[in-house]
Design a protein around this motif. Structure first.
Motif, PDB file in Angstrom:
ATOM      1  N   ASP A 744      30.908  43.366  38.329  1.00  0.00           N
ATOM      2  CA  ASP A 744      30.619  43.403  36.905  1.00  0.00           C
ATOM      3  C   ASP A 744      31.058  42.059  36.330  1.00  0.00           C
ATOM      4  O   ASP A 744      31.158  41.073  37.070  1.00  0.00           O
ATOM      5  N   GLU A 745      31.336  42.008  35.054  1.00  0.00           N
ATOM      6  CA  GLU A 745      31.629  40.721  34.430  1.00  0.00           C
ATOM      7  C   GLU A 745      32.892  40.081  34.983  1.00  0.00           C
ATOM      8  O   GLU A 745      32.938  38.868  35.203  1.00  0.00           O
ATOM      9  N   ASN A 746      33.935  40.886  35.262  1.00  0.00           N
ATOM     10  CA  ASN A 746      35.234  40.324  35.612  1.00  0.00           C
ATOM     11  C   ASN A 746      35.748  40.715  36.986  1.00  0.00           C
ATOM     12  O   ASN A 746      36.741  40.142  37.441  1.00  0.00           O
ATOM     13  N   CYS A 747      35.151  41.696  37.626  1.00  0.00           N
ATOM     14  CA  CYS A 747      35.699  42.217  38.873  1.00  0.00           C
ATOM     15  C   CYS A 747      34.624  42.336  39.938  1.00  0.00           C
ATOM     16  O   CYS A 747      33.429  42.388  39.655  1.00  0.00           O
ATOM     17  N   LEU A 748      35.106  42.410  41.157  1.00  0.00           N
ATOM     18  CA  LEU A 748      34.263  42.584  42.324  1.00  0.00           C
ATOM     19  C   LEU A 748      34.813  43.789  43.081  1.00  0.00           C
ATOM     20  O   LEU A 748      36.031  43.961  43.199  1.00  0.00           O
ATOM     21  N   TYR A 749      33.925  44.641  43.606  1.00  0.00           N
ATOM     22  CA  TYR A 749      34.345  45.886  44.248  1.00  0.00           C
ATOM     23  C   TYR A 749      33.858  45.874  45.694  1.00  0.00           C
ATOM     24  O   TYR A 749      32.676  45.694  45.962  1.00  0.00           O
TER      25      TYR A 749
END
Length: 762
Positions: A744-749
């Motif tokens: 998403d805008e700020n995180c990676l999963y």
């Protein structure tokens, strides 16, 4: 889905044009009054008409330019697949708007860090150029034997060397008539696809086997840090282990829970786990002596003289971490991709679970099972009271049981109970190939799909279900498939849920009712996709076949579609479809911009074949060191970005094509360190764009960060080294990752075998 919000600008543009048109007409009318109508009505009408025509023409030109710009933006940057969440998270692997950090680590600081091993006695205090011990395997041993004894069990503890625990041999040294000889340890070979055997160390060739023999095997192990260490072993018959002269393990007869990599699937399908031998000991910092004493059978049964030993860090090893915001333990493994829906993450877990995770905290909000029993109708349950009395209590207990081994036992008991109640209803009818590779694909390989309001799940049992975002089941159904084979991620289009298991099925997305079956679509491994071509929503198969959602009609099929070595679906961007073939070696580009919408069953689409690009590779690139042929298969889809395509084969080589010139830009060994065997593939995740960088992951926790473009440039190397409990001689390293990351805008999963990781600044 990463989209540009073009709604407001286009709306404002239309309003401005309408205002300008009205103002111009009013101004012309006002001028005619001021001039006292000096021009004739006919002249005025002509002039006014000319102005209006000119303005309309300019308006059309502006709209065309705007439309072309928008089309170019969408074609170059945006996912075309609908809906937003599904295969690869958004069906394209493009997350250009993400600002997630691209540097993260979870490094294990234990005895395996920097571990090396050699056969001969060390001549210096440090390790020097001593070979590494990859994934805890020792590459070379010194072996002495065989010694003949009257009975391998009764005489197992006899000291045949005189102070055997103290030996520290060199190659060529003798004990009586026997000489210490070098024996190579078998390592996991990342270039041998489908190896079924464990990395056995063979002490004697099978054709020279004799009963009641004793062997010794010795290695010197260097650990910079030292500390508590674990060994997991399987042995042909008796094994005794000494570390630095101290006995740490003894088993006078055969011990083995696995025997090879292929039985991983058998154990999973039986919900069982027969552990191998295991022992722990302390390594001192620096050099250590490891001596194994092994026997052959004292009966006419087991004919081998071998062992398999893997060293591991203990699970409570210390870690150094960076940019890991949270990690959540999951109830089961899966090779599928998580999906993002609002503030929630949805993912699958073996064998039948849909799991909902809160995005900000990693907390599991709810989970739901989807299997044959859950798909039973109310009438079927009520017709047989054994379901309520015998099965429901076990299901309730399973939902609250946190222990993994206890859950295995409960699942086995539930399955056996169901088969006893109604064998034809609950028998698992497996295709042999799928059953053999169940240890990597499982039932949960299909990625869930969402339209933003509902979440749809499909699994390898042939069960589909729909839930709202809070976990309320809307429907569940068992689709009447044939034998259980590789499932595929489902897709949504035009109110239809497309699922694949041997054949393609169309379900009513609102009710789960079966609408149609398409037997012509019979090869599909990874995913079915949804997109819009020629103004119509369609499904696209792994081979590039285009299917109409309303009735399952095949609108287009590429010539000679094959799935040989290419296990990922196409990439769909704008009106174009990028289809792989022969592993990474061929890429075809079809353009559907000019196809006419079909009318009737007889109509077929004929998209324009823009190019078929073959990689320019030397022949030796497809040969192993021994000269045998090597297929460059790929488990992922290509990444298409800024006129280039990026593909990765299962061995960790990157291939870059120029889509305009059709040339090979470069190919490069990424020097990843994945694990290969019968139920493991070193590199399976599709390349993914995060912000302005490309990430590629192997299955042992390493992710490379690359700069896109015509030159190979590594800008980051990240590593997650989470250690797991292992009952078999497999690497303790968590398998991570078969699924590409989502962002998403700020995180990676990032999805691993046991954990879901959120990569983000704390």
């Amino acid at each position: 889905m990463n989209q540009l919000d073009l709604g407001s600008p286009l709306g404002s543009f239309d309003e401005r044009e309408e205002y300008q048109d009205t103002t111009m007409l009013r101004l012309m009318s006002h001028k005619s009054v001021l001039r006292g109508n000096s021009r004739s009505p006919l002249a005025f009408a002509f002039i006014g008409t000319a102005f209006v025509a000119l303005n309309i023409w300019l308006k059309v030109v502006r709209r065309i330019v705007t439309a072309l710009c928008c089309c170019a933006i969408f074609t170059a940057s945006l996912p075309a697949a609908e809906p937003a969440s599904g295969w690869r998270g958004n069906a394209t692997g493009l997350w250009p708007n993400s600002k997630a950090p691209l540097e993260w680590q979870r490094l294990a600081h234990g005895p395996l860090e920097g571990m090396r091993a050699q056969a001969d006695r060390p001549t210096q205090a440090d390790a020097g150029n001593t070979p590494a011990a990859p994934k805890g395997l020792i590459a070379e041993w010194l072996v002495l034997g065989p010694f003949s004894v009257s009975d391998a069990v009764e005489k197992f503890d006899d000291d045949l060397l005189g102070n055997e625990a103290a030996v520290s041999p060199n190659a060529g040294e003798r004990t009586g008539e026997l000489e210490w000889r070098r024996v190579a340890g078998t390592l996991d070979d990342p270039m041998v696809f489908g190896a079924a055997g464990l990395p056995w160390v063979e002490l004697e060739k099978p054709d020279r086997f004799e009963r009641n023999r004793i062997f010794y095997a010795h290695a010197h192990v260097y650990s910079p840090r030292g500390g508590r260490t674990r060994a997991v072993v399987e042995h042909c018959f008796g094994l005794k282990a000494f570390v630095n002269g101290r006995e740490v393990y003894r088993q006078a007869q055969r011990q083995g829970g696995l025997g090879g990599y292929e039985p991983i699937s058998r154990h999973e399908l039986a919900y069982s786990e027969a552990p191998a031998g295991r022992f722990e000991f302390d390594l001192q910092p620096g050099w250590n002596r490891l001596l194994l004493k092994l026997s052959t059978s004292n009966r006419d049964d087991w004919k081998e003289a071998n062992f398999c030993l893997r060293l591991m860090d203990p699970p409570n090893v210390e870690y150094e971490t960076k940019n890991i915001r949270w990690m959540t333990e999951l109830p089961g493994r899966s090779t599928s991709t998580p999906i993002l829906v609002g503030d929630r993450i949805f993912l699958a877990a073996e064998p039948d679970l849909l799991v909902c995770v809160e995005k900000t905290s990693g907390r599991i909000l709810w989970s739901a099972a989807n299997n044959y029993y859950e798909a039973l109708g109310a009438e079927q349950r009520q017709a047989n009271p054994a379901y309520a009395t015998r099965v429901d209590p076990l299901v309730a207990k399973l939902k609250s049981e946190p222990n993994r081994l206890a859950r295995l036992a409960l699942r086995k008991e539930i399955q056996e109970t169901l088969e006893h109640i109604d064998w034809p209803q609950f028998e698992m009818n497996f295709d042999g190939h799928f059953a053999a590779h169940f240890g990597i694909v499982g039932f949960s390989m299909p990625t869930p799909v969402s339209d933003g309001q509902q979440v749809y799940v499909w699994n390898g049992m042939g069960v589909a279900a729909c839930y709202d975002l809070d976990g309320q089941r809307q429907w569940i159904t068992r689709v009447p498939t044939g034998p259980l084979v590789y499932g595929s991620s489902p897709a949504l289009a035009d109110g239809v849920l497309a699922v694949f298991l041997g054949e393609l099925f169309g379900l009513n997305a609102k009710t789960g009712k079966l609408l149609w079956k398409q037997s012509r679509i019979h090869k599909n491994i990874a995913a079915v996709l949804a997109t819009t071509f020629a103004g119509q929503q369609v499904f696209v198969s792994q081979l590039g076949e285009v299917i109409r959602p309303s009735d399952g009609a095949v609108l287009f099929r590429p010539r000679n579609p094959i799935d040989g070595g290419c296990w990922g679906p196409p990439v769909l961007l704008g009106s174009r479809m990028y289809v792989g073939k022969y592993g990474v070696k061929e890429l075809s580009i079809f353009d559907f911009e000019r196809v006419q919408p079909p009318s009737g069953d007889a109509a077929r689409w004929e998209p324009e074949l823009l190019a078929t690009i073959e990689l320019a590779l030397p022949r030796e690139h497809s040969l192993r060191p021994d000269g045998s042929w090597l297929d460059r298969s790929t488990a992922g889809s290509p990444l298409v970005h800024q006129g280039l395509s990026y593909s990765v084969d299962i061995y960790g080589w990157l291939y870059v094509r120029d889509l305009e010139t059709r040339g090979t830009v470069y190919y490069k060994d990424l020097e990843l360190d994945g694990l290969m065997h019968y139920n493991a593939v070193p590199v399976a995740a599709s390349p993914t764009l995060i912000g302005d960088r490309i990430v590629v992951s192997d299955n042992q926790g390493t992710t490379l960060v690359l700069a896109p473009g015509r030159e190979f440039r590594v800008v980051g190397r990240n590593r997650i080294e989470t250690r797991l409990e292992r009952a078999w001689p497999l690497p303790a390293q968590e398998t991570l990752a078969y699924a590409p990351p989502i962002a998403d805008e700020n995180c990676l999963y990032l999805r691993g075998e046991r954990y879901l990781y959120c990569i983000g600044e704390k």
